[in-house]
Scaffold this motif. Structure first.
Motif, PDB file in Angstrom:
ATOM      1  N   GLU A  10      88.207  18.465  61.968  1.00  0.00           N
ATOM      2  CA  GLU A  10      87.320  19.488  62.054  1.00  0.00           C
ATOM      3  C   GLU A  10      86.343  19.110  61.037  1.00  0.00           C
ATOM      4  O   GLU A  10      85.092  19.038  61.076  1.00  0.00           O
ATOM      5  CB  GLU A  10      88.019  20.744  61.760  1.00  0.00           C
ATOM      6  CG  GLU A  10      86.916  21.851  61.544  1.00  0.00           C
ATOM      7  CD  GLU A  10      86.303  22.188  62.992  1.00  0.00           C
ATOM      8  OE1 GLU A  10      85.084  22.878  62.945  1.00  0.00           O
ATOM      9  OE2 GLU A  10      86.889  22.048  64.009  1.00  0.00           O
ATOM     10  N   LYS A  13      84.178  16.254  62.385  1.00  0.00           N
ATOM     11  CA  LYS A  13      83.249  17.107  63.500  1.00  0.00           C
ATOM     12  C   LYS A  13      82.100  17.499  62.722  1.00  0.00           C
ATOM     13  O   LYS A  13      80.978  17.233  63.141  1.00  0.00           O
ATOM     14  CB  LYS A  13      83.785  17.872  64.311  1.00  0.00           C
ATOM     15  CG  LYS A  13      83.052  18.778  65.359  1.00  0.00           C
ATOM     16  CD  LYS A  13      83.958  19.581  66.037  1.00  0.00           C
ATOM     17  CE  LYS A  13      83.038  20.423  67.115  1.00  0.00           C
ATOM     18  NZ  LYS A  13      83.753  21.456  67.856  1.00  0.00           N
ATOM     19  N   LEU A  14      82.410  18.316  61.858  1.00  0.00           N
ATOM     20  CA  LEU A  14      81.173  19.014  60.963  1.00  0.00           C
ATOM     21  C   LEU A  14      80.262  18.229  60.427  1.00  0.00           C
ATOM     22  O   LEU A  14      78.997  18.227  59.839  1.00  0.00           O
ATOM     23  CB  LEU A  14      81.837  19.941  59.900  1.00  0.00           C
ATOM     24  CG  LEU A  14      82.537  21.382  60.442  1.00  0.00           C
ATOM     25  CD1 LEU A  14      83.082  22.067  59.430  1.00  0.00           C
ATOM     26  CD2 LEU A  14      81.660  22.296  61.243  1.00  0.00           C
ATOM     27  N   LYS A  16      79.653  15.029  61.128  1.00  0.00           N
ATOM     28  CA  LYS A  16      78.867  14.293  62.224  1.00  0.00           C
ATOM     29  C   LYS A  16      77.621  15.154  62.727  1.00  0.00           C
ATOM     30  O   LYS A  16      76.428  14.827  62.832  1.00  0.00           O
ATOM     31  CB  LYS A  16      79.587  13.989  63.530  1.00  0.00           C
ATOM     32  CG  LYS A  16      80.586  12.859  63.227  1.00  0.00           C
ATOM     33  CD  LYS A  16      81.403  12.388  64.518  1.00  0.00           C
ATOM     34  CE  LYS A  16      82.259  11.391  64.349  1.00  0.00           C
ATOM     35  NZ  LYS A  16      83.157  11.260  65.436  1.00  0.00           N
ATOM     36  N   GLU A  17      77.914  16.547  62.643  1.00  0.00           N
ATOM     37  CA  GLU A  17      77.025  17.712  63.133  1.00  0.00           C
ATOM     38  C   GLU A  17      75.998  17.613  62.104  1.00  0.00           C
ATOM     39  O   GLU A  17      74.700  17.861  62.489  1.00  0.00           O
ATOM     40  CB  GLU A  17      77.728  18.785  63.190  1.00  0.00           C
ATOM     41  CG  GLU A  17      78.516  18.941  64.764  1.00  0.00           C
ATOM     42  CD  GLU A  17      79.114  20.255  64.896  1.00  0.00           C
ATOM     43  OE1 GLU A  17      78.993  21.221  64.171  1.00  0.00           O
ATOM     44  OE2 GLU A  17      79.972  20.232  65.978  1.00  0.00           O
ATOM     45  N   GLU A  18      76.391  17.700  60.782  1.00  0.00           N
ATOM     46  CA  GLU A  18      75.386  17.634  59.516  1.00  0.00           C
ATOM     47  C   GLU A  18      74.506  16.441  59.480  1.00  0.00           C
ATOM     48  O   GLU A  18      73.379  16.488  59.279  1.00  0.00           O
ATOM     49  CB  GLU A  18      76.257  17.977  58.538  1.00  0.00           C
ATOM     50  CG  GLU A  18      75.412  18.121  57.024  1.00  0.00           C
ATOM     51  CD  GLU A  18      74.516  19.395  57.325  1.00  0.00           C
ATOM     52  OE1 GLU A  18      73.414  19.521  56.665  1.00  0.00           O
ATOM     53  OE2 GLU A  18      75.030  20.307  57.825  1.00  0.00           O
ATOM     54  N   LYS A  20      73.507  14.479  62.172  1.00  0.00           N
ATOM     55  CA  LYS A  20      72.795  14.631  63.420  1.00  0.00           C
ATOM     56  C   LYS A  20      71.651  15.563  62.627  1.00  0.00           C
ATOM     57  O   LYS A  20      70.342  15.300  63.134  1.00  0.00           O
ATOM     58  CB  LYS A  20      73.428  14.874  64.441  1.00  0.00           C
ATOM     59  CG  LYS A  20      74.214  14.170  65.171  1.00  0.00           C
ATOM     60  CD  LYS A  20      74.716  14.518  66.343  1.00  0.00           C
ATOM     61  CE  LYS A  20      75.787  13.760  67.047  1.00  0.00           C
ATOM     62  NZ  LYS A  20      76.320  14.393  68.294  1.00  0.00           N
ATOM     63  N   LYS A  21      71.907  16.675  62.107  1.00  0.00           N
ATOM     64  CA  LYS A  21      70.961  17.603  61.641  1.00  0.00           C
ATOM     65  C   LYS A  21      69.863  17.128  60.795  1.00  0.00           C
ATOM     66  O   LYS A  21      68.661  17.141  60.748  1.00  0.00           O
ATOM     67  CB  LYS A  21      71.674  18.760  61.176  1.00  0.00           C
ATOM     68  CG  LYS A  21      70.590  19.978  60.684  1.00  0.00           C
ATOM     69  CD  LYS A  21      71.343  21.345  60.028  1.00  0.00           C
ATOM     70  CE  LYS A  21      70.326  22.286  59.479  1.00  0.00           C
ATOM     71  NZ  LYS A  21      71.050  23.239  58.757  1.00  0.00           N
ATOM     72  N   LYS A  24      67.398  14.735  62.283  1.00  0.00           N
ATOM     73  CA  LYS A  24      66.540  15.369  63.028  1.00  0.00           C
ATOM     74  C   LYS A  24      65.509  15.789  62.198  1.00  0.00           C
ATOM     75  O   LYS A  24      64.082  15.615  62.261  1.00  0.00           O
ATOM     76  CB  LYS A  24      67.112  16.415  63.887  1.00  0.00           C
ATOM     77  CG  LYS A  24      67.645  16.074  65.034  1.00  0.00           C
ATOM     78  CD  LYS A  24      68.138  17.252  66.075  1.00  0.00           C
ATOM     79  CE  LYS A  24      68.723  16.816  67.660  1.00  0.00           C
ATOM     80  NZ  LYS A  24      69.095  18.211  67.955  1.00  0.00           N
TER      81      LYS A  24
END
Length: 61
Positions: A10, A13-14, A16-18, A20-21, A24
């Protein structure tokens, strides 16, 4: 899978999401500074106009 393994997955996953954010946001800041149209930024990033405006307003701070 152990509880520790589930927490580790988890966390990955978090993370990687952070990441990507953050990428961006960096793209949006650079694109705005270069004068790229906000609609094009929206299409490229998938961010909403509200999210882009929020990032843009942080440029002036």
């Amino acid at each position: 899978m152990s509880l520790a393994d589930m927490f580790c997955e988890e966390g990955k996953k978090l993370g990687k999401e952070e990441g990507k954010k953050e990428m961006k946001e960096i793209f949006v800041k650079n694109a705005i500074e270069k004068g790229l149209n906000l609609r094009i930024i929206e299409e490229i990033t998938g961010l909403s106009q509200e999210e882009i405006q929020k990032i843009a307003s942080n440029l002036n701070e």
